[in-house]
Scaffold this motif. Structure first.
Motif, mmCIF file in Angstrom:
data_model
loop_
_atom_site.group_PDB
_atom_site.id
_atom_site.type_symbol
_atom_site.label_atom_id
_atom_site.label_comp_id
_atom_site.label_asym_id
_atom_site.label_seq_id
_atom_site.Cartn_x
_atom_site.Cartn_y
_atom_site.Cartn_z
ATOM 1 N N VAL A 96 -2.799 12.949 1.753
ATOM 2 C CA VAL A 96 -2.350 11.147 0.811
ATOM 3 C C VAL A 96 -1.397 10.972 1.040
ATOM 4 N N PRO A 129 1.788 7.550 3.985
ATOM 5 C CA PRO A 129 3.116 6.310 3.672
ATOM 6 C C PRO A 129 4.231 6.715 4.570
ATOM 7 N N PHE A 184 0.277 -1.348 0.759
ATOM 8 C CA PHE A 184 -0.577 -0.518 0.036
ATOM 9 C C PHE A 184 0.825 1.619 -0.467
ATOM 10 N N THR A 185 2.345 1.399 1.032
ATOM 11 C CA THR A 185 2.600 2.272 0.909
ATOM 12 C C THR A 185 3.616 2.687 -0.794
ATOM 13 N N LEU A 190 1.429 8.181 -6.408
ATOM 14 C CA LEU A 190 0.334 8.307 -7.212
ATOM 15 C C LEU A 190 1.047 9.932 -7.495
ATOM 16 N N MET A 197 1.563 4.810 -2.656
ATOM 17 C CA MET A 197 0.758 5.510 -2.724
ATOM 18 C C MET A 197 1.873 6.387 -3.065
ATOM 19 N N ARG A 198 3.546 5.890 -2.625
ATOM 20 C CA ARG A 198 3.890 7.566 -2.988
ATOM 21 C C ARG A 198 4.257 7.164 -4.643
ATOM 22 N N SER A 248 -4.505 16.217 -0.140
ATOM 23 C CA SER A 248 -3.901 15.238 -1.322
ATOM 24 C C SER A 248 -3.144 15.470 -0.816
ATOM 25 N N THR A 290 0.623 13.175 -7.045
ATOM 26 C CA THR A 290 -0.157 14.712 -5.835
ATOM 27 C C THR A 290 -1.270 15.823 -6.805
#
Length: 249
Positions: free
Chosen positions: A109, A113, A69-70, A76, A73-74, A106, A78
């Motif tokens: 989020v 992580p 997940f982390t 993603l 997310m990294r 934003s 922004t």
């Protein structure tokens, strides 16, 4: 070099700090907005990430999911998330609320992580012997977490928050894309006016702010570590070396 010195002179020009300066000045207000966005975003991320990270670090459940997940997310973007949220939220909320909510969410989020990783890795790093001793003394799982694991894990937890804060400070400049403040507003106005001193000056301000905040967090980590933690870490390393040498013999 002359270009850099000119930007430094622009930063220290008293006129750019005057209360009656035109948008996007004064500089002091923009720095205050930048720090406010960062603080709110990291606090929001901490409300979500810290309890989850402590739970995973204590129980060991969901560790592989969190790692995946982390990592996702990294990756993603922004800015893309900001624009998507701005459009979606704008369908139901006024413009001013839309911009603030989209920016904060934003940035939060983005901060999740590192905060999550720092929390669960800090608790995982606590010596199992210490945890077993606490459990043998009759402490409940909640007491072990709050009185043993969290105090010992604080340096790594703060390290995760430190990484999150630096990422958010560096990325908060994108808030200017939807008309909000912060140091990014200085940079975007410099681009619009083709003012190189203002563009570089804004970039230097963001860098300096990140370095100052990083220095504060580094000091906090050092104080939390303390001489006892350093000594314990040294003893643990020496014990590991001795065990390895004994196995080799």
């Amino acid at each position: 070099m002359e270009f850099f010195l000119s930007a430094i002179a622009w930063i220290f020009d008293p006129a750019n700090y005057a209360a009656g300066s035109l948008s996007p000045l004064p500089i002091g207000d923009r720095i205050g907005e930048h720090l406010l966005y960062t603080l709110v975003a990291v606090l929001l991320a901490s409300v979500v990430a810290l309890p989850l990270g402590l739970f995973i670090g204590h129980t060991g459940r969901g560790r592989q999911f969190v790692i995946a997940f982390t990592g996702g997310m990294r990756a993603l973007p922004t800015l893309g998330l900001l624009m998507a949220l701005f459009v979606i939220i704008g369908m139901w909320a006024p413009f001013t609320i839309t911009g603030v909510v989209a920016s904060i969410v934003s940035l939060a989020v983005l901060a999740v992580p590192s905060t999550l990783a720092g929390a669960y890795s800090g608790v995982e790093a606590v010596d199992p012997v210490t945890v077993d001793a606490a459990r043998a003394n009759g402490m409940t799982e909640w007491q072990i977490l709050t009185r043993v694991e969290v105090p010992l894990a604080l340096p790594l937890i703060v390290g995760g928050l430190r990484a999150s804060v630096l990422q958010v400070i560096a990325t908060t400049v994108i808030a200017s894309y939807i008309g909000l403040g912060g140091i990014g507003r200085i940079i975007s106005s410099g681009i619009g006016l083709n003012d190189n001193d203002r563009i570089l000056g804004g970039a230097i301000l963001v860098t300096a702010l990140a370095l100052v905040v990083d220095g504060v967090f580094a000091l906090v980590q050092r104080l939390l570590r303390g001489p006892g933690a350093v000594g314990a870490g040294r003893m643990r390393r020496e014990r590991n070396i001795s065990e390895q040498a004994r196995v080799a013999v």
